[in-house]
Design a protein around this motif. Structure first.
Motif, PDB file in Angstrom:
ATOM      1  N   LYS A  76     -54.828 -34.493   1.501  1.00 52.25           N
ATOM      2  CA  LYS A  76     -54.184 -33.346   2.131  1.00 52.25           C
ATOM      3  C   LYS A  76     -52.732 -33.347   1.697  1.00 52.25           C
ATOM      4  O   LYS A  76     -52.095 -34.401   1.607  1.00 52.25           O
ATOM      5  N   ASP A  78     -48.782 -31.363   2.038  1.00 53.41           N
ATOM      6  CA  ASP A  78     -47.936 -30.404   2.756  1.00 53.41           C
ATOM      7  C   ASP A  78     -47.559 -29.284   1.782  1.00 53.41           C
ATOM      8  O   ASP A  78     -47.844 -29.360   0.588  1.00 53.41           O
ATOM      9  N   GLU A  79     -46.940 -28.224   2.283  1.00 52.73           N
ATOM     10  CA  GLU A  79     -46.625 -27.059   1.452  1.00 52.73           C
ATOM     11  C   GLU A  79     -45.728 -27.410   0.274  1.00 52.73           C
ATOM     12  O   GLU A  79     -45.955 -26.951  -0.848  1.00 52.73           O
ATOM     13  N   LYS A  80     -44.703 -28.228   0.495  1.00 49.64           N
ATOM     14  CA  LYS A  80     -43.772 -28.581  -0.576  1.00 49.64           C
ATOM     15  C   LYS A  80     -44.503 -29.337  -1.689  1.00 49.64           C
ATOM     16  O   LYS A  80     -44.328 -29.030  -2.873  1.00 49.64           O
ATOM     17  N   SER A  81     -45.325 -30.314  -1.326  1.00 46.23           N
ATOM     18  CA  SER A  81     -46.063 -31.084  -2.328  1.00 46.23           C
ATOM     19  C   SER A  81     -47.006 -30.186  -3.110  1.00 46.23           C
ATOM     20  O   SER A  81     -47.140 -30.325  -4.335  1.00 46.23           O
TER      21      SER A  81
END
Length: 60
Positions: free
Chosen positions: A23, A25-28
């Motif tokens: 999973k 996050d948005e930045k990654s």
């Protein structure tokens, strides 16, 4: 019909036998997508490259 034990796809010297799910996050995800587009590689290849960059940090 495939015979039992018969592999599909091209032969390779480095088979990818381990599968993982992650999973992000948005930045990654944005970073990964931008890298993949820039380098014209798949997400899996980009992640393998990132893992490869960790090797020098391993304590022997």
């Amino acid at each position: 019909m495939l015979e039992t034990g018969k592999k599909r796809g091209p032969k390779t010297d480095n088979p990818k036998t381990h599968k993982m799910g992650i999973k992000l996050d948005e930045k990654s995800k944005r970073i990964l997508d931008a890298y993949c587009e820039q380098e014209k590689v798949s997400g899996a290849e980009a992640i393998r490259r990132g893992i490869g960059r960790l090797e020098p940090d391993l304590k022997k």
